[in-house]
Write a protein that holds these residues in place. Structure first.
Motif, mmCIF file in Angstrom:
data_model
loop_
_atom_site.group_PDB
_atom_site.id
_atom_site.type_symbol
_atom_site.label_atom_id
_atom_site.label_comp_id
_atom_site.label_asym_id
_atom_site.label_seq_id
_atom_site.Cartn_x
_atom_site.Cartn_y
_atom_site.Cartn_z
ATOM 1 N N PRO A 93 40.559 48.236 35.325
ATOM 2 C CA PRO A 93 41.103 47.452 34.208
ATOM 3 C C PRO A 93 40.214 47.448 32.973
ATOM 4 C CG PRO A 93 41.253 46.228 36.274
ATOM 5 C CD PRO A 93 40.393 47.423 36.539
ATOM 6 N N SER A 94 38.910 47.681 33.149
ATOM 7 C CA SER A 94 38.006 47.654 31.993
ATOM 8 C C SER A 94 38.318 48.765 31.003
ATOM 9 C CB SER A 94 36.547 47.749 32.443
ATOM 10 O OG SER A 94 36.210 49.066 32.830
ATOM 11 N N LEU A 95 38.969 49.832 31.480
ATOM 12 C CA LEU A 95 39.344 50.927 30.583
ATOM 13 C C LEU A 95 40.359 50.461 29.553
ATOM 14 C CD1 LEU A 95 39.701 53.821 33.197
ATOM 15 C CD2 LEU A 95 37.827 53.478 31.574
ATOM 16 N N ASP A 96 41.095 49.397 29.878
ATOM 17 C CA ASP A 96 42.076 48.821 28.953
ATOM 18 C C ASP A 96 41.561 47.529 28.325
ATOM 19 O OD1 ASP A 96 44.033 50.824 29.518
ATOM 20 O OD2 ASP A 96 44.479 49.800 31.407
ATOM 21 N N GLY A 97 40.245 47.320 28.450
ATOM 22 C CA GLY A 97 39.652 46.142 27.847
ATOM 23 C C GLY A 97 39.864 44.858 28.622
ATOM 24 N N GLU A 98 40.284 44.969 29.894
ATOM 25 C CA GLU A 98 40.520 43.779 30.712
ATOM 26 C C GLU A 98 39.321 43.498 31.605
ATOM 27 O OE1 GLU A 98 44.374 43.483 32.655
ATOM 28 O OE2 GLU A 98 45.055 45.221 31.489
ATOM 29 N N TYR A 99 38.991 42.223 31.721
ATOM 30 C CA TYR A 99 37.861 41.810 32.563
ATOM 31 C C TYR A 99 38.369 41.284 33.893
ATOM 32 C CZ TYR A 99 34.223 38.723 34.413
ATOM 33 O OH TYR A 99 33.331 38.093 35.238
ATOM 34 N N TYR A 100 37.905 41.874 34.976
ATOM 35 C CA TYR A 100 38.184 41.382 36.324
ATOM 36 C C TYR A 100 36.853 40.972 36.949
ATOM 37 C CZ TYR A 100 43.128 42.663 36.738
ATOM 38 O OH TYR A 100 44.487 42.723 36.594
ATOM 39 N N PRO A 101 36.749 39.763 37.500
ATOM 40 C CA PRO A 101 35.472 39.281 38.019
ATOM 41 C C PRO A 101 35.013 39.958 39.295
ATOM 42 C CG PRO A 101 37.198 37.690 38.483
ATOM 43 C CD PRO A 101 37.799 38.737 37.591
ATOM 44 N N SER A 102 35.907 40.676 39.967
ATOM 45 C CA SER A 102 35.505 41.363 41.198
ATOM 46 C C SER A 102 36.382 42.580 41.419
ATOM 47 C CB SER A 102 35.622 40.430 42.406
ATOM 48 O OG SER A 102 36.982 40.271 42.780
ATOM 49 N N ASN A 103 35.852 43.513 42.180
ATOM 50 C CA ASN A 103 36.630 44.698 42.523
ATOM 51 C C ASN A 103 37.681 44.385 43.584
ATOM 52 O OD1 ASN A 103 36.681 47.684 41.960
ATOM 53 N ND2 ASN A 103 36.578 47.740 44.179
ATOM 54 N N SER A 104 37.402 43.387 44.407
ATOM 55 C CA SER A 104 38.376 43.014 45.442
ATOM 56 C C SER A 104 39.715 42.637 44.808
ATOM 57 C CB SER A 104 37.851 41.852 46.289
ATOM 58 O OG SER A 104 37.648 40.695 45.491
ATOM 59 N N LEU A 105 39.689 42.007 43.648
ATOM 60 C CA LEU A 105 40.938 41.651 42.967
ATOM 61 C C LEU A 105 41.661 42.884 42.463
ATOM 62 C CD1 LEU A 105 40.052 38.473 40.851
ATOM 63 C CD2 LEU A 105 41.128 38.605 43.111
ATOM 64 N N VAL A 106 40.914 43.883 42.010
ATOM 65 C CA VAL A 106 41.538 45.124 41.536
ATOM 66 C C VAL A 106 42.207 45.845 42.704
ATOM 67 C CG1 VAL A 106 41.196 47.289 40.293
ATOM 68 C CG2 VAL A 106 39.775 45.302 39.734
ATOM 69 N N VAL A 107 41.509 45.923 43.839
ATOM 70 C CA VAL A 107 42.073 46.555 45.031
ATOM 71 C C VAL A 107 43.314 45.802 45.498
ATOM 72 C CG1 VAL A 107 41.668 47.159 47.451
ATOM 73 C CG2 VAL A 107 39.852 47.497 45.760
ATOM 74 N N SER A 108 43.227 44.472 45.549
ATOM 75 C CA SER A 108 44.360 43.665 46.010
ATOM 76 C C SER A 108 45.568 43.841 45.116
ATOM 77 C CB SER A 108 43.955 42.183 46.064
ATOM 78 O OG SER A 108 43.046 41.954 47.110
ATOM 79 N N SER A 118 39.993 39.109 49.557
ATOM 80 C CA SER A 118 40.177 39.199 48.110
ATOM 81 C C SER A 118 39.373 38.118 47.416
ATOM 82 C CB SER A 118 41.661 39.029 47.750
ATOM 83 O OG SER A 118 42.513 39.749 48.607
ATOM 84 N N ALA A 119 39.421 36.907 47.979
ATOM 85 C CA ALA A 119 38.710 35.767 47.390
ATOM 86 C C ALA A 119 37.202 35.889 47.580
ATOM 87 C CB ALA A 119 39.214 34.463 48.004
ATOM 88 N N LEU A 120 36.773 36.339 48.747
ATOM 89 C CA LEU A 120 35.340 36.434 49.012
ATOM 90 C C LEU A 120 34.653 37.424 48.073
ATOM 91 C CD1 LEU A 120 35.266 36.335 52.923
ATOM 92 C CD2 LEU A 120 34.544 34.535 51.332
ATOM 93 N N GLY A 121 35.355 38.488 47.697
ATOM 94 C CA GLY A 121 34.780 39.425 46.736
ATOM 95 C C GLY A 121 34.473 38.753 45.411
ATOM 96 N N VAL A 122 35.364 37.859 44.985
ATOM 97 C CA VAL A 122 35.150 37.125 43.732
ATOM 98 C C VAL A 122 33.967 36.174 43.879
ATOM 99 C CG1 VAL A 122 36.220 35.719 41.940
ATOM 100 C CG2 VAL A 122 37.651 37.213 43.338
ATOM 101 N N VAL A 123 33.941 35.431 44.975
ATOM 102 C CA VAL A 123 32.844 34.497 45.221
ATOM 103 C C VAL A 123 31.522 35.261 45.270
ATOM 104 C CG1 VAL A 123 31.885 32.785 46.813
ATOM 105 C CG2 VAL A 123 34.359 32.896 46.444
ATOM 106 N N GLY A 124 31.553 36.436 45.863
ATOM 107 C CA GLY A 124 30.345 37.238 45.944
ATOM 108 C C GLY A 124 29.818 37.654 44.588
ATOM 109 N N ASP A 125 30.722 37.955 43.656
ATOM 110 C CA ASP A 125 30.289 38.465 42.353
ATOM 111 C C ASP A 125 30.014 37.384 41.315
ATOM 112 O OD1 ASP A 125 30.152 41.100 43.071
ATOM 113 O OD2 ASP A 125 31.565 41.813 41.574
ATOM 114 N N ILE A 126 30.732 36.253 41.357
ATOM 115 C CA ILE A 126 30.521 35.244 40.302
ATOM 116 C C ILE A 126 30.224 33.855 40.849
ATOM 117 C CG2 ILE A 126 31.919 36.534 38.639
ATOM 118 C CD1 ILE A 126 34.148 34.453 39.024
ATOM 119 N N GLY A 127 30.013 33.743 42.171
ATOM 120 C CA GLY A 127 29.589 32.469 42.731
ATOM 121 C C GLY A 127 30.608 31.353 42.575
ATOM 122 N N GLU A 128 30.127 30.155 42.276
ATOM 123 C CA GLU A 128 31.001 28.988 42.224
ATOM 124 C C GLU A 128 32.022 29.049 41.104
ATOM 125 O OE1 GLU A 128 29.309 25.189 42.709
ATOM 126 O OE2 GLU A 128 27.939 25.785 44.300
#
Length: 311
Positions: A93-108, A118-128
């Motif tokens: 998504p970053s190629l289109d200027g979109e920010y995704y907090p984790s790769n798990s969300l992109v895969v999902s 999917s959720a744990l990947g986000v928690v892993g990358d940006i914490g609380e």
């Protein structure tokens, strides 16, 4: 052979598990790179030569992906250039200027598969901060996981790479696939490692020096704790950013630079990464993070570049 190359952290491990589940892969090989180094080593290139299909997940190595000679699906969320290799399908998504907090969300999103991973990947990358995302809370609720349990699971999964156990990182994908996610809170091999690592992090954080709202920490440790120390300093202790230096990490140096959302508006991390790479270092990262492994005699050069952006 279906070959999956993934990052060594929770986001990379959960991304790999999501891919396996989405594609119903019964047979696959998953590998991670030398921990802390953004490259394909000989072990990975040998495996790629035998692969029918390659998947690269949450691992920001566009230069390496340009060189692959097998059909490849490259799913990532880090800032990177458009891949020119015709064998590569690049989903980012970053190629289109979109920010995704984790790769798990992109895969999902790409495969339409959503679960606790999917959720744990986000928690892993940006914490609380992950708990500010409604989808994350929904997925944890469906899995009967509390926020504290999600944070603990990330700590346990990450213990494998922090302890520098590459094969344990790779086994973690199958551990996720073969166990109920809640049961992993008591998974003994991970629990023991996490206890030792927590002690090392506490020791490093206790030696922080502050300059203009930024935290600076130096230490020596065989554990790969620089990212955890930086997250603690920025996310929990409120610093504008953190520069964390492990001066002797298995004979090399590690530098980790994390900044707050506010500081990211002023500091162009992509530019910082590019400049540090010109020193011949192994560096990578994303909008708010830079990670670097270098020879110990290049530490001062790396820090000089970072300091230019701190004012």
């Amino acid at each position: 052979m279906r070959l999956i190359i993934h990052h060594w952290d929770t986001d990379g491990v959960t991304s790999a598990a999501l891919l396996v589940r989405a594609l119903n892969l019964e047979e696959f090989t998953n590998l991670t790179a030398p921990i802390g180094e953004f490259r394909f080593d000989e072990r990975i290139w040998d495996a790629i030569e035998k692969a029918e299909k390659l998947y690269v997940l949450d691992f920001n190595v566009p230069e390496e992906v340009e060189r692959v000679k097998v059909p490849t699906l490259f799913i990532d969320h880090h800032t990177q250039p458009k891949i020119k290799n015709p064998l590569v399908e690049q989903v980012n998504p970053s190629l289109d200027g979109e920010y995704y907090p984790s790769n798990s969300l992109v895969v999902s999103e790409h495969f339409g598969i959503w679960n606790a991973w999917s959720a744990l990947g986000v928690v892993g990358d940006i914490g609380e901060k992950a708990f500010e995302i409604e989808r994350v809370n929904e997925l944890l609720w469906k899995a009967n996981l509390s926020r504290a349990e999600a944070l603990r699971l990330v700590e346990l999964i990450d213990s494998n790479y922090i302890a520098m156990e590459r094969e344990a990182v790779e086994r973690a994908v199958k551990v996720l696939l073969e166990n109920d996610v809640g049961d992993l809170l008591e998974y003994e091999p991970w629990v023991k490692k996490a206890e030792a690592i927590r002690e090392a992090i506490e020791s490093a954080v206790s030696s922080v020096e502050e300059r203009n709202g930024f935290a600076f920490v130096e230490f020596e440790s065989p554990f790969n704790v620089i990212s955890k120390v930086a997250r603690r300093l920025v996310w929990e202790m409120g610093y504008r950013g953190a520069v964390v230096l492990n001066r002797n990490f298995h004979g090399k140096a590690q530098v980790y630079f994390r900044i707050s959302h506010e500081a990211a508006e002023r500091i162009d991390m992509t530019e910082v990464i590019a400049r540090i790479r010109t020193l011949g270092t192994n560096a990578g990262g994303k909008r708010e993070v830079l990670g670097c492994v270098c020879e110990r005699d290049k530490i001062e050069d790396v820090l000089t570049i970072i300091n230019e952006y701190l004012g």
